[in-house]
Design a protein around this motif. Structure first.
Motif, short mmCIF file in Angstrom:
data_model
loop_
_atom_site.label_atom_id
_atom_site.label_comp_id
_atom_site.label_asym_id
_atom_site.label_seq_id
_atom_site.Cartn_x
_atom_site.Cartn_y
_atom_site.Cartn_z
N VAL A 156 1.20 -1.67 -0.40
CA VAL A 156 0.02 0.32 0.07
C VAL A 156 0.89 1.01 -0.25
CG1 VAL A 156 -1.26 1.18 1.41
CG2 VAL A 156 -2.12 -1.20 1.57
N ASP A 157 2.08 1.13 0.94
CA ASP A 157 2.80 2.11 0.83
C ASP A 157 3.71 2.66 -0.41
OD1 ASP A 157 2.12 2.57 3.60
OD2 ASP A 157 3.93 1.24 4.37
N LEU A 158 3.97 1.55 -1.12
CA LEU A 158 4.43 1.61 -2.23
C LEU A 158 3.29 2.13 -3.64
CD1 LEU A 158 7.09 1.00 -4.70
CD2 LEU A 158 6.33 -1.13 -4.65
N LEU A 159 2.36 1.49 -3.40
CA LEU A 159 1.62 2.06 -4.28
C LEU A 159 1.00 3.16 -4.19
CD1 LEU A 159 -0.10 1.38 -7.13
CD2 LEU A 159 -2.33 0.63 -5.17
N ARG A 160 1.39 4.30 -2.83
CA ARG A 160 0.81 5.66 -3.06
C ARG A 160 1.94 6.37 -3.36
NH1 ARG A 160 -0.60 4.28 3.34
NH2 ARG A 160 -2.83 4.67 2.99
#
Length: 526
Positions: A156-160
């Motif tokens: 999730v952090d990466l996709l943001r």
């Protein structure tokens, strides 16, 4: 004499039936009385803010650019497959919502999992990220859903941070086992914009497993006696230990949800409590947070929201229900206007026959290691004793030594003893093979009367033959003891080998027959 044998056989059969009944829990699932009635059949997603859906992309609107990216999990790295929508000129779309996919049970490679769903969403204008499933901390015996949630939040952090993604519109999509993980993710990271729960068990894994086995067995058409094995197999501590996750309860996390939830089921999915799950989610998300919930049921769709029995145009198995990716794309892109838009529940009418419930735990044989040890010990005693006796008898014949010193039984004792040992082993082996065959049919959702009914009859006949052999043996041993009162030279067994063989076969057979009784071979009625 025949009457005595019949009476003894009947007494043994009834005794085994009683022991089998008392040795473990019964299985009496509660029927569903109050069924969910969707507001309408049409599953189309609507919005309280029509503007939010005015510019929403449709499946197939955009070309998709796929990129393999590394996902840093702290102590290891996995690959992820990033799919992004692009314009006709190859330009990345801006300010798009994003979805991280959370795997169900088993292994899961980014290149092979959620291929259709992730690509369709991307073609509608949603950025999708499917990470490889982390397997170094995941096994059949050990799973930590809270730790898995932390790992997926790294994605999730990466996709943001991905170009073209609106970080405030990133959510998580979980399927099957993944739906125990996604609610934990939303509690750990309240900024997660939305969650999608597809084919969610909701109830703990042990309850879901028993529910699924019950449904599969009913479809397979097994005899009523077989159902008693459900709580005894699912409820016990499995051999080798582990499986603590079997009692994981996701409901405390559901009670803390704050983001919108889309709940999706196929009405042709026999493995999930498709009505009970919705009721629990609606009830739990109303405790303290009141997170908006949208529910969709798709007709003819199975566990993966695929149309069972149909073939996709690309030849890659059953296709997704065509309305599912359309509705999913609309719901995500239309948030927050689609979060609480009517109707809350729409689609095909679900039909759940029985409730998933806590599984009764075996009291006597609740430890799987003990169950396995009893079978191994019983089989070992019988096989080793008969082999040793046979070898000793053959050796005495070859060496021309008197038989009494090598192991001889009184007239009429040897044959029923051998039949008892051999058929007792055959009964348990046949039972194991039968259950394996039924499991294969159940998983494939198939019927085969010859295997299901014929196999069960065969196992029960073997069990009866073993009990009759035991009755004959008891009667003949009794006759020998009566004659011994008049003649001290008369004995049931002569020599150490014969004595050891007699007691080993009797003890081993007793263990095996009690095991067979425990799993329903001698159960009375249906």
């Amino acid at each position: 004499m025949v009457f005595r044998t019949f009476a003894a056989s009947l007494a043994l059969l009834v005794g085994l039936a009683v022991v089998g009944s008392l040795a473990g829990p019964q299985w009496h699932p509660v029927p569903v009385r109050d069924h969910i009635v969707p507001t309408r059949v049409d599953t189309t997603i609507e919005s309280n803010d029509p503007v939010s859906l005015a510019d929403a992309g449709q499946v197939g609107d955009h070309e998709v650019r796929s990129t393999v990216v590394p996902v840093d999990l702290g102590d290891t790295t996995v690959e992820g497959l990033l799919r992004r929508p692009v314009d006709e000129d190859g330009t990345l779309l801006e300010d798009r919502p994003g979805v991280v996919f959370v795997h169900g049970a088993g292994t899961g490679r980014a290149q092979e999992a959620f291929v259709r769903t992730a690509r369709m969403l991307a073609s509608a204008g949603i950025v999708t990220l499917v990470p490889d499933k982390r397997l170094d901390t995941y096994s059949t015996r050990e799973r930590d859903y809270e730790a898995m949630a932390e790992d997926y939040l790294r994605s999730v952090d990466l996709l943001r941070t991905v170009e073209g993604v609106d970080p405030a519109r990133v959510g998580a999509y979980g399927e099957s086992e993944g739906t125990w993980i996604v609610p934990v993710m939303q509690v750990d990271d309240p900024t997660l914009a939305f969650t999608v729960l597809v084919s969610a068990p909701v109830v703990p894994p042990r309850e879901q497993a028993a529910f699924a086995v019950d449904n599969y067995l009913r479809n397979t058409g097994v005899p009523g006696q077989v159902f008693r094995a459900i709580p005894r197999a699912v409820g016990m501590q499995l051999p080798g230990g582990g499986f603590d996750y079997a009692d994981f309860d996701v409901r405390p996390w559901l009670e803390q949800q704050t983001a919108p939830i889309l709940v999706v089921y196929g009405t042709a999915d026999p493995s999930m409590p498709i009505e009970q799950g919705v009721r629990l989610i609606l009830a739990d998300t109303g405790v303290g947070t009141d997170a908006p919930v949208t529910v969709r049921y798709y007709a003819g769709a199975d566990h993966g929201i695929r149309l069972r029995g149909e073939q996709s145009t690309d030849g890659a198995g059953s296709p997704l229900h065509p309305d599912f990716p359309r509705d999913l794309a609309a719901w995500i892109q239309g948030l927050p206007g689609t979060a609480d838009a009517a109707p809350r529940v729409a689609g095909d009418s679900p039909e759940q026959l029985y409730l998933a419930a806590p599984v009764p735990r075996p009291q006597w044989w609740g430890n799987g290691d003990v169950v396995v040890a009893v079978v191994v010990a019983g089989t070992g005693l019988v096989v080793l004793a008969l082999v040793a006796w046979g070898v000793a008898a053959l050796a005495h014949r070859l060496l021309h030594r008197p038989a009494p010193h090598g192991g001889r039984f009184a007239p009429g004792v040897g044959p029923p003893l051998v039949v008892l040992g051999v058929v007792s082993v055959a009964t348990v082996v046949g039972l194991a093979l039968y259950l394996a065959a039924v499991a294969r049919l159940a998983v494939d959702y198939e019927r085969d009367a010859l295997v299901v009914q014929g196999g069960w009859i065969t196992v029960r006949v073997l069990g009866v033959v073993a009990a009759v052999a035991a009755a004959v043996l008891l009667r003949r041993v009794g006759d020998v003891r009566v004659h011994r009162r008049a003649d001290r030279d008369v004995a049931v067994a002569h020599g150490a080998v014969a004595h050891v063989t007699l007691w080993a076969v009797v003890l081993g057979s007793a263990l095996l027959l009690v095991t067979a009784a425990y799993w329903g071979v001698y159960q009375l009625g249906i």
